[in-house]
Write a protein that holds these residues in place. Structure first.
Motif, short mmCIF file in Angstrom:
data_model
loop_
_atom_site.label_atom_id
_atom_site.label_comp_id
_atom_site.label_asym_id
_atom_site.label_seq_id
_atom_site.Cartn_x
_atom_site.Cartn_y
_atom_site.Cartn_z
N SER A 1 -3.92 -2.98 -6.81
CA SER A 1 -5.13 -2.81 -5.99
C SER A 1 -5.97 -4.08 -5.97
O SER A 1 -6.86 -4.21 -5.12
CB SER A 1 -5.96 -1.64 -6.53
N GLN A 2 -5.67 -5.01 -6.85
CA GLN A 2 -6.45 -6.25 -6.95
C GLN A 2 -5.80 -7.42 -6.23
O GLN A 2 -6.37 -8.52 -6.23
CB GLN A 2 -6.66 -6.60 -8.43
N GLN B 1 0.82 -1.20 0.00
CA GLN B 1 0.00 0.00 0.00
C GLN B 1 0.87 1.26 0.00
O GLN B 1 0.54 2.25 -0.67
CB GLN B 1 -0.94 0.00 1.20
N ARG C 1 0.41 3.41 -14.41
CA ARG C 1 -1.04 3.48 -14.14
C ARG C 1 -1.66 2.09 -14.18
O ARG C 1 -2.56 1.77 -13.39
CB ARG C 1 -1.70 4.43 -15.13
N ARG C 2 -1.21 1.25 -15.10
CA ARG C 2 -1.71 -0.13 -15.12
C ARG C 2 -1.28 -0.86 -13.84
O ARG C 2 -2.06 -1.65 -13.28
CB ARG C 2 -1.17 -0.88 -16.34
N THR C 3 -0.07 -0.61 -13.40
CA THR C 3 0.44 -1.26 -12.19
C THR C 3 -0.40 -0.89 -10.98
O THR C 3 -0.69 -1.74 -10.12
CB THR C 3 1.91 -0.88 -11.96
N LEU C 4 -0.80 0.37 -10.87
CA LEU C 4 -1.64 0.79 -9.75
C LEU C 4 -2.95 0.01 -9.73
O LEU C 4 -3.42 -0.43 -8.67
CB LEU C 4 -1.92 2.29 -9.85
N THR C 5 -3.52 -0.18 -10.90
CA THR C 5 -4.76 -0.94 -10.99
C THR C 5 -4.54 -2.40 -10.61
O THR C 5 -5.31 -3.00 -9.85
CB THR C 5 -5.34 -0.87 -12.42
N TYR C 6 -3.45 -2.97 -11.11
CA TYR C 6 -3.16 -4.38 -10.82
C TYR C 6 -2.93 -4.60 -9.32
O TYR C 6 -3.47 -5.55 -8.73
CB TYR C 6 -1.92 -4.83 -11.59
N LYS D 1 -1.75 -10.99 -16.42
CA LYS D 1 -2.25 -9.87 -17.22
C LYS D 1 -1.63 -9.84 -18.62
O LYS D 1 -1.90 -8.92 -19.39
CB LYS D 1 -1.96 -8.55 -16.52
N VAL E 1 2.09 1.71 -3.54
CA VAL E 1 1.03 2.24 -4.39
C VAL E 1 0.86 3.73 -4.14
O VAL E 1 0.72 4.52 -5.09
CB VAL E 1 -0.29 1.48 -4.12
N GLU F 1 1.53 6.50 -7.04
CA GLU F 1 0.41 7.36 -7.42
C GLU F 1 0.73 8.83 -7.17
O GLU F 1 0.40 9.70 -7.99
CB GLU F 1 -0.84 6.94 -6.65
#
Length: 403
Positions: free
Chosen positions: A352-353, A189, A345-350, A373, A192, A196
């Motif tokens: 978070s999952q 976290q 930006r893709r990494t942030l989305t990944y 992915k 991230v 971000e």
């Protein structure tokens, strides 16, 4: 002796034909002297060699490393104490536009304050940026403080010189009250948050995420300039999720196996085998060319490079930025990771999952995303940062060691 002589007699006769001048005896002597005498004598203090005598040297070398790190931490502290304060606007960067090309984000927590790890990292980046000058136009240093307490002295000191984002500033910290949030998930976290913050604050082309115990090598900016502007224009590299700038030296052997390394290892034999064969034939006054001798020297050179340590031969690539190699990444570790902005930006989305825990840290999470992915990632060799932190921020280590 008749043709029906017993096998033992035939073997004895063949052995008698061998002389000190025969090729087989000479190559046998070379093997014994090299691997039984010369290499152990030359390499017994090389930390990442198979010949390293751990029981003899490890404790002493670890203590010497810690003492040297203490001295360098004190030197870094004096460096900033003598640097004029300008409330974050000191010319640490050569930035011609508000939107930097590369943001260097150092993630820091308060640990082992006597070593001043983060001061060592930032002071080295500052010095290298000053040396780089206008060529590094558009580079921005950014400190991300993820320490939950307010006692991070080094982060407070650096806030006079470098822009700082404080994750827990002005927030209620209920981390200790949530049993579901372990230290590995918190680290993810924090990562991230810092990634971000870098994107939102600067909107750069690239973000280099550096942990606060990863000191940059002298060649980092020329190599990054070459890689990002030349090599990463190639189609198979352009859309990579990330580029690792560090992989542990202990995991860089050929027998560790990474498919690309096996090909490289065979290439070493194909390169050095004919060369050593030619040298041997010349000095031994042997006529012609011998394929068995070349096979021997190919295996000989492959064994020597592996046992001495692939890490030390990789250092030869530092002669020029164009000699650095880029190969598919493996799962360990994250001291320095470079993200193109779209990939960040893709990494942030990944991230978070996924949920991190013991045995599944953020490095393994990032690596697991590649296959899940359909992404690609790479590592540059040799390393572009040095890992100096023997004290982990995740695990208590009362007896730090280099290995």
């Amino acid at each position: 002796m008749s043709a029906s002589a017993p096998p033992a007699a035939m073997l004895l006769r063949r052995l008698r034909r061998l002389s000190w001048g025969s090729t087989a005896v000479q190559l046998l002597i070379l093997t014994v002297v090299t691997f039984g005498l010369l290499a152990p004598l030359a390499c017994h203090r090389l930390l990442h060699s198979y010949f390293y005598l751990r029981q003899w040297h490890l404790n002493q070398m670890s203590q010497e490393f810690l003492q040297q790190s203490l001295k360098e931490g004190e030197a870094a502290l004096h460096y900033f104490e003598e640097l004029p304060s300008a409330n974050g606007s000191v010319p640490i960067v050569w930035q011609a536009t508000p939107r930097p090309w590369l943001v260097i984000t150092i993630i820091t927590v308060d640990r082992q304050p006597g070593f001043h790890y983060v001061l060592q990292v930032v002071s080295q980046f500052h010095r290298l940026l000053q040396q780089c000058g206008p060529q590094c136009e558009g580079h921005q240093l950014f400190l991300c403080n993820v320490e939950r307490s307010v006692s991070h002295f080094d982060a407070k000191l650096l806030s006079k010189y470098v822009p700082v984002a404080n994750r827990y500033e002005g927030t209620e910290d209920d981390y200790g009250d949530d049993p579901s949030t372990n230290s590995f998930e918190k680290e993810k976290q924090d990562y991230v948050y810092c990634l971000e913050s870098s994107l939102q604050t600067y909107n750069p082309d690239y973000v280099l995420m550096v942990e606060d115990d990863a000191v940059p090598e002298e060649q980092i900016f020329p190599v990054l300039e070459h890689l990002l502007r030349a090599r990463f224009s190639e189609p198979h590299l352009r859309d990579a999720l990330y580029l690792k700038l560090y992989h542990p030296e202990r995991l860089q052997h050929y027998v560790n196996p990474e498919p690309m390394r096996i090909l490289e290892w065979v290439g070493v034999g194909m390169l050095l085998g004919p060369l050593l064969t030619w040298i041997y034939m010349r000095f031994a006054s042997r006529p012609g060319f011998s394929w068995p001798v070349m096979l021997f020297f190919s295996l000989y050179s492959m064994g020597l490079v592996e046992l001495v340590g692939r890490h030390y031969f990789l250092e030869l690539r530092r002669l020029s930025p164009s000699l650095y190699s880029v190969v598919p990444a493996s799962q360990c570790c994250t001291p320095a990771m470079l993200f193109p902005a779209p990939a960040a930006r893709r990494t942030l989305t990944y991230l978070s999952q996924v949920y991190c825990h013991k045995g599944f840290g953020k490095d393994m999470a990032l690596y697991s995303l590649l296959r899940a992915k359909g992404e690609r990632a790479y590592v540059v060799e040799p390393n572009l940062v040095k890992h100096i932190g023997l004290f982990s921020s995740l695990r208590y280590n009362f007896h730090p060691s280099l290995l």
